[in-house]
Design an enzyme around this catalytic site. Sequence first.
Site, short mmCIF file in Angstrom:
data_model
loop_
_atom_site.label_atom_id
_atom_site.label_comp_id
_atom_site.label_asym_id
_atom_site.label_seq_id
_atom_site.Cartn_x
_atom_site.Cartn_y
_atom_site.Cartn_z
N ASP A 153 -17.52 -7.72 2.83
CA ASP A 153 -18.14 -7.35 4.10
C ASP A 153 -18.55 -5.88 4.12
OD1 ASP A 153 -19.11 -7.90 6.64
OD2 ASP A 153 -17.32 -9.00 7.24
N ASP A 206 -24.26 -11.92 12.14
CA ASP A 206 -23.51 -13.17 12.25
C ASP A 206 -24.23 -14.24 13.08
OD1 ASP A 206 -21.60 -11.86 10.83
OD2 ASP A 206 -20.08 -11.84 12.41
#
Length: 387
Positions: A153, A206
């Site tokens: 990430d 996202d």
Amino acid sequence: MLMFVVLTMFNYVCDSSSHRRNLLGNGLGATPPMGWNSWNHFHQNINETIIREAADILVSSGLSELGYIYVNIDDGWGEMTRDIDGNLVPDKKHFPSGIKALADYVHQKGLKLGIYADAGYYTCAKRMPGSLGYEEQDAKTFASWGVDYLKYDNCNNGGIKPLHRYPIMTRALMKTGRPIYFSYVNDMHPALWGYPVGNSWRTSDDITDNWERMVSRIDRNDVYADFAKPGGWNDPDMLEVGNGGMKKHEYVVHFSLWAISKAPLLIGCDLGKMDDDTLEILSNAEVIAVNQDPLGVQAKRVRMEGALEVWAGPLSEYRVAVLLVNKFSDRGSEMTAEWEDIGLDPSTIVQARDLWEHETLESQFVGKMSVTVEPHSCKMYVLKPIA
């Protein structure tokens, strides 16, 4: 200007003294990965029981036989502090057996284990340390545990550009000697430079479990279609199928768009609570075959008339995958796929296979095919030239 940026990025991450395909060179990702990830449903509220049960159900449901082999642990699996030697430590309360034991369990079922880390000082949920400055140590740890997939990430990174961070983990993974699929999250248009560094890269922020957000993720992903190929895939984020925010026909569109776009197919629901509709969608072997086609060409949106979209891409054996999507929420519409739009010679006669009805249409088509598509729904075909 765009070409200059691409070349600059490519030259930065590539080893100029080598003619290797990329820094990673792990031989993985010939087709998009398939599996399950914990985040979309459980977020950081995970434990080893949830992960074991996911592995069990992938096998018992038959999903693993269709290609869903990765069992991926997302953020929240570790302690907030490293041990005295600087190693990451699994959460003692929620993962008391440790990640190695979990990997062994998953491997015994013929599956592969994935784990989450961050190219920053802390992970996105700030539940555990990031790997910035610890890349080699963490890569060795993951390899020693038997990890097969790393989701990397991009939070809490101190403003350091990704081109200074991601390749360090790429090299660290290679040094371990263990093939680990490397997937990382978007920053600075990674599709433009991602192929030398990893196996897939996020092209958007996202996803959430609703129609508008879902289609916006794939719209952004479509921009980078030309950069995807075997070994390196565009990733519009994980699947929401089965999480309850959309209707069945909308989830069918979601799954179809991800499949034809050669996106990773990572299930994001609670497998233990799958209903029949969810399993039916995720188990559609004909749609999965489009995603896993060895030619490895991402389909594109080739025609758009308002809310009506035609997506198409070539498959092996001279076939073409076609997806007609009606984004209208209130009315059905007749839609047409023109051969000139989808890459077929106008004189080609084709046989059409309906991938959701699982039937070969009696009619043969030349030049175009027209069908009626209901609101927030789609029709998906494989066209096979026969003359």
